[in-house]
Scaffold this motif. Structure first.
Motif, PDB file in Angstrom:
ATOM      1  N   GLU A 167      -9.761   5.133   7.919  1.00  0.00           N
ATOM      2  CA  GLU A 167      -9.777   3.765   8.106  1.00  0.00           C
ATOM      3  C   GLU A 167      -8.571   3.737   9.510  1.00  0.00           C
ATOM      4  OE1 GLU A 167     -10.697   3.840   4.221  1.00  0.00           O
ATOM      5  OE2 GLU A 167      -8.561   4.131   4.911  1.00  0.00           O
TER       6      GLU A 167
ATOM      7  N   SER B  60      -5.051   2.620   7.207  1.00  0.00           N
ATOM      8  CA  SER B  60      -4.322   2.685   5.663  1.00  0.00           C
ATOM      9  C   SER B  60      -3.436   3.693   5.372  1.00  0.00           C
ATOM     10  CB  SER B  60      -5.933   2.575   5.108  1.00  0.00           C
ATOM     11  OG  SER B  60      -6.748   4.067   5.638  1.00  0.00           O
TER      12      SER B  60
ATOM     13  N   SER C 230       0.845  -0.672  -0.201  1.00  0.00           N
ATOM     14  CA  SER C 230       0.175  -0.130   0.271  1.00  0.00           C
ATOM     15  C   SER C 230       0.576   1.008  -0.019  1.00  0.00           C
ATOM     16  CB  SER C 230      -0.925   0.278   1.419  1.00  0.00           C
ATOM     17  OG  SER C 230      -1.872   1.021   1.540  1.00  0.00           O
TER      18      SER C 230
ATOM     19  N   GLN D 127      -3.568   1.120  -3.574  1.00  0.00           N
ATOM     20  CA  GLN D 127      -4.253   0.653  -2.610  1.00  0.00           C
ATOM     21  C   GLN D 127      -4.192   0.742  -1.574  1.00  0.00           C
ATOM     22  OE1 GLN D 127      -4.556  -4.510  -3.039  1.00  0.00           O
ATOM     23  NE2 GLN D 127      -2.287  -3.535  -3.154  1.00  0.00           N
ATOM     24  N   SER D 128      -4.852   2.356  -0.657  1.00  0.00           N
ATOM     25  CA  SER D 128      -4.325   3.041   0.165  1.00  0.00           C
ATOM     26  C   SER D 128      -5.519   3.033   1.259  1.00  0.00           C
ATOM     27  CB  SER D 128      -4.393   4.880  -0.339  1.00  0.00           C
ATOM     28  OG  SER D 128      -5.783   4.772  -1.244  1.00  0.00           O
ATOM     29  N   ASP D 129      -6.712   2.549   1.178  1.00  0.00           N
ATOM     30  CA  ASP D 129      -7.552   2.257   1.681  1.00  0.00           C
ATOM     31  C   ASP D 129      -7.563   0.592   2.317  1.00  0.00           C
ATOM     32  OD1 ASP D 129      -8.603   4.649   0.757  1.00  0.00           O
ATOM     33  OD2 ASP D 129      -9.871   3.698  -0.639  1.00  0.00           O
ATOM     34  N   LEU D 130      -6.622   0.411   1.955  1.00  0.00           N
ATOM     35  CA  LEU D 130      -6.382  -1.355   2.915  1.00  0.00           C
ATOM     36  C   LEU D 130      -5.610  -0.742   4.225  1.00  0.00           C
ATOM     37  CD1 LEU D 130      -5.742  -4.280   1.665  1.00  0.00           C
ATOM     38  CD2 LEU D 130      -3.838  -3.693   1.285  1.00  0.00           C
ATOM     39  N   LYS D 131      -6.591  -1.954   4.994  1.00  0.00           N
ATOM     40  CA  LYS D 131      -6.260  -1.510   6.372  1.00  0.00           C
ATOM     41  C   LYS D 131      -4.842  -2.359   6.323  1.00  0.00           C
ATOM     42  CE  LYS D 131     -10.259  -1.994   8.563  1.00  0.00           C
ATOM     43  NZ  LYS D 131     -11.591  -1.608   9.469  1.00  0.00           N
TER      44      LYS D 131
END
Length: 448
Positions: free
Chosen positions: A165, A196, A42, A58-62
């Motif tokens: 997130e 994230s 990310s 994929q910047s919203d991937l926690k």
């Protein structure tokens, strides 16, 4: 003659093919220069001034952010200082819990002492420069009374900041299971902090804009505490004279926070300033200590080479055909309006013409007929101008909805209220004008 023509045509075709090949090659080369491939699960690049997102993966991937968690602890410490709750010279002692963390070599503790007063400045340096866990816990306990209470503050502040997130279960970024029976009350015994890349960037955005003094600490390469060296874990600082780190040095880097756990991999929230441009970058889950800095350098290269800070619209800019507002009960019937500051933004090379302004006039200040009521003061705010992008690329801001760039729209001159006599004449004129139109409408109705 026929052979001459054939040879000439062949030569021309060869030149065209060579030119076409050159053009195609140039196009491919430009496209390659305008893209970036990052070896991280990310990643994100943000303009630190406006919050504009310049690149994301994929910047919203926690993911577990490890010690990047400490950016929130730093924020709350600086906020407490700013509010006058504590000062840099406030002292505290080390609790049994913090001492147990400091004495554990698996946590890279620096060996704090009990029954000794430590200043907030000393503890903050330990937290910011070397990412020490025990000094972080000591600060959390000082501010909130317990780490559990401090964790509540962390989550409340994250909500206030609008982090999309997040989940905070402790102040350090360690896994709760590593804390044993000391994991904060109200959290899970096997819980992890989660952020994230977008949330980490937004947290960093608030930290360095609200409390830029954080950069004074994050840019310090070396210090000491209890005669123990504090050596910054950020190898990108250009001031490094250590041969082991100098290869990673990057112009303008002055922060911000590294992180590592088995679950999180190697993470880094970086920031660098070159000229009037400052970038915030985040990489999460890279493969090694060095790789997180190498991948960050790619992001910074891309941001600084492909984007420039431009004045898109000057102070006093007026939208054509929307440069005035009507005024009622005034000595003039309208007032000119314009932006009260210039509009600047970090934009991609060659896209300056793809931006425009849109007015949002404050309807609460208008009459039912859509006019301002006199008196109107020079410089009085009447609304806002919103920057709009008309191109095809993504043009999001780190703060999400409502995060567009805006400047105030103001009246450029004053309009005095008309005197009572003129207002009365106007009212009489309006009355008879209405009577006239009513009579005309009635008469026309007779013959329709």
């Amino acid at each position: 003659m026929k052979n001459l023509i054939t040879k000439t045509v062949s030569l021309v075709m060869a030149v065209i093919l060579i030119f076409a090949s050159f053009t195609t090659f140039s196009s491919i080369e430009v496209q390659a220069n305008e893209s970036v491939s990052v070896h991280a699960e990310s990643a994100i690049i943000v303009d630190a001034k406006t919050g504009k997102i310049l690149y994301e993966k994929q910047s919203d991937l926690k993911l577990p952010p490890a010690s990047m968690t400490k950016m929130m602890t730093e924020y709350l410490v600086l906020e407490a200082i700013n509010n006058g709750d504590i000062s840099w010279d406030t002292t505290t002692q080390i609790s049994d819990y913090a001492y147990s963390i400091s004495a554990d070599s698996t946590f890279s503790g620096i060996g704090l002492k009990q029954d000794k007063d430590y200043t907030v400045r000393q503890l903050y340096e330990g937290m910011s420069i070397i990412s020490d866990n025990a000094t972080t816990i000591a600060l959390a306990e000082l501010i909130a009374g317990s780490e559990a209470e401090f964790v509540q503050m962390m989550n409340e502040k994250a909500k206030e900041m609008g982090l999309p997130e997040y989940k905070f279960v402790n102040s350090t970024g360690l896994a709760n299971e590593d804390l044993g029976e000391n994991y904060p009350e109200g959290t899970e015994a096997n819980g992890y902090n989660l952020l994230s890349a977008r949330s980490a960037a937004l947290l960093a955005y608030h930290l360095i804009n609200d409390y830029p003094e954080a950069l004074d600490f994050s840019s310090t390469t070396r210090s000491e505490l209890d005669n123990q060296p504090l050596q910054n874990l950020n190898w990108m600082l250009p001031e490094w004279d250590d041969n082991n780190f100098v290869q990673y040095g990057y112009k303008g880097v002055d922060g911000l926070k590294t992180g590592y756990t088995d679950e999180a991999g190697y993470c880094f929230t970086g920031t660098a300033k070159q000229g009037d441009r400052r970038l915030i970058t985040v990489v999460m889950k890279t493969g090694s200590k060095g790789e997180r800095f190498e991948e960050t350098a790619k992001l910074m290269d891309y941001g600084f080479s492909q984007f420039t800070s431009e004045e898109l619209f000057p102070k006093g800019y007026q939208i054509e055909e929307e440069s005035t507002l009507p005024v009622t009960k005034g000595k003039e019937s309208e007032v000119e309006i314009a932006t009260n500051t210039s509009v600047q933004s970090m934009i991609k090379e060659g896209e300056k013409d793809l931006y425009q302004l849109r007015y949002e006039i404050n309807e609460e200040n208008l009459t039912g007929e859509g006019a301002l009521e006199a008196p109107v003061e020079e410089g009085e705010k009447v609304g806002e101008a919103v920057l709009e992008y008309t191109g095809d690329a993504n043009n999001d801001y780190i703060e999400g909805i409502g995060g567009e760039q805006r400047v105030d729209v103001v009246a450029t001159n004053a309009v005095e209220k008309s005197n009572w006599f003129m207002l009365m004449l106007g009212a009489i004129g309006d009355f008879f004008g209405n009577v006239y139109h009513t009579v005309v409408d009635t008469v026309q109705g007779w013959f329709s």
